[in-house]
Design a protein around this motif. Structure first.
Motif, PDB file in Angstrom:
ATOM      1  N   VAL A   1       0.824  -1.210   0.000  1.00 58.04           N
ATOM      2  CA  VAL A   1       0.000   0.000   0.000  1.00 58.04           C
ATOM      3  C   VAL A   1       0.859   1.261   0.000  1.00 58.04           C
ATOM      4  CG1 VAL A   1      -1.817   1.275   1.209  1.00 58.04           C
ATOM      5  CG2 VAL A   1      -1.951  -1.224   1.037  1.00 58.04           C
ATOM      6  N   PRO A   2       2.004   1.308   0.719  1.00 62.30           N
ATOM      7  CA  PRO A   2       2.831   2.514   0.636  1.00 62.30           C
ATOM      8  C   PRO A   2       3.272   2.844  -0.791  1.00 62.30           C
ATOM      9  CG  PRO A   2       3.519   1.202   2.503  1.00 62.30           C
ATOM     10  CD  PRO A   2       2.537   0.374   1.719  1.00 62.30           C
ATOM     11  N   GLY A   3       3.546   1.824  -1.597  1.00 64.64           N
ATOM     12  CA  GLY A   3       3.924   2.056  -2.990  1.00 64.64           C
ATOM     13  C   GLY A   3       2.777   2.644  -3.796  1.00 64.64           C
ATOM     14  N   ILE A   4       1.581   2.106  -3.585  1.00 67.52           N
ATOM     15  CA  ILE A   4       0.396   2.638  -4.273  1.00 67.52           C
ATOM     16  C   ILE A   4       0.145   4.072  -3.833  1.00 67.52           C
ATOM     17  CG2 ILE A   4      -2.107   2.412  -4.565  1.00 67.52           C
ATOM     18  CD1 ILE A   4      -1.783  -0.589  -4.157  1.00 67.52           C
ATOM     19  N   LEU A   5       0.300   4.320  -2.541  1.00 66.88           N
ATOM     20  CA  LEU A   5       0.077   5.649  -1.986  1.00 66.88           C
ATOM     21  C   LEU A   5       1.062   6.654  -2.563  1.00 66.88           C
ATOM     22  CD1 LEU A   5      -1.583   7.275   0.027  1.00 66.88           C
ATOM     23  CD2 LEU A   5      -0.017   6.552   1.795  1.00 66.88           C
ATOM     24  N   LYS A   6       2.317   6.266  -2.668  1.00 60.20           N
ATOM     25  CA  LYS A   6       3.340   7.160  -3.219  1.00 60.20           C
ATOM     26  C   LYS A   6       3.044   7.458  -4.687  1.00 60.20           C
ATOM     27  CE  LYS A   6       8.315   7.756  -3.406  1.00 60.20           C
ATOM     28  NZ  LYS A   6       9.610   7.174  -3.074  1.00 60.20           N
TER      29      LYS A   6
END
Length: 187
Positions: free
Chosen positions: A145-150
């Motif tokens: 999710v952090p990758g999608i968020l970034k």
């Protein structure tokens, strides 16, 4: 731990966010922008809204001529749903996962990695949890999710948004795509 289990293990260590987690909750995005950024069709978005999978948290459609307005978090969840669908998870199991994510803030979502065995979606908050899940033979793929968020934070900043105070409820005159089609058809 399964994302749909009631008990959640809490870690005492809290990692600070490494990047801006998007606009504040006072900013919303219209349907065409939400679809484009999330990589979904209007029909998918409309179906997911009508079946309460992902509802717009800023403004829902209230009859012909009104526009749904999705928050940054809503668009993030739309992207997560799209990624889960792309990996072959059933919509029924995605609903269970989204239910667990619904009441969390963007900062909470930024700490998760979703891992699935193709049936159940598990949430992991640390590398150790991911490793434990994989060692148990349960994980097949993961969604960081952090990758999608970034990715979303960088992409969405180039699209137009609306602030909640930029419009009055009785001043809404824009037509959504479906309302425009109905108007053309009835003419």
């Amino acid at each position: 731990m399964s994302i749909n289990e009631d008990s959640q293990s809490e870690s005492t260590y809290v990692q600070e966010s490494l990047f801006d987690v998007g606009p504040d909750e006072e900013v919303g995005y219209r349907v065409p922008i939400a679809c484009q950024v999330a990589g979904i069709t209007y029909r998918q978005l409309d179906y997911w809204a009508r079946t309460n999978l992902v509802n717009p948290s800023i403004r829902t459609a209230r009859g012909s001529g009104s526009q749904r307005l999705y928050s940054f978090k809503d668009v993030l969840v739309l992207k997560i749903v799209k990624r889960l669908l792309d990996t072959g998870i059933s919509l029924q199991n995605i609903r269970l996962a989204v239910e667990s994510l619904r009441d969390r803030g963007v900062n909470d979502l930024a700490k998760l990695t979703l891992v699935s065995d193709g049936t159940t979606v598990y949430e992991c908050r640390s590398n150790d949890e991911v490793i434990d899940l994989l060692a148990g033979g349960q994980g097949v793929f993961g969604i960081a999710v952090p990758g999608i968020l970034k990715e979303l934070s960088g992409t969405i900043s180039s699209f137009p948004s609306e602030r909640i105070d930029d419009f009055a409820e009785d001043n809404v005159v824009g037509l959504d795509e479906l309302a425009a089609r109905r108007k053309r058809k009835s003419s």
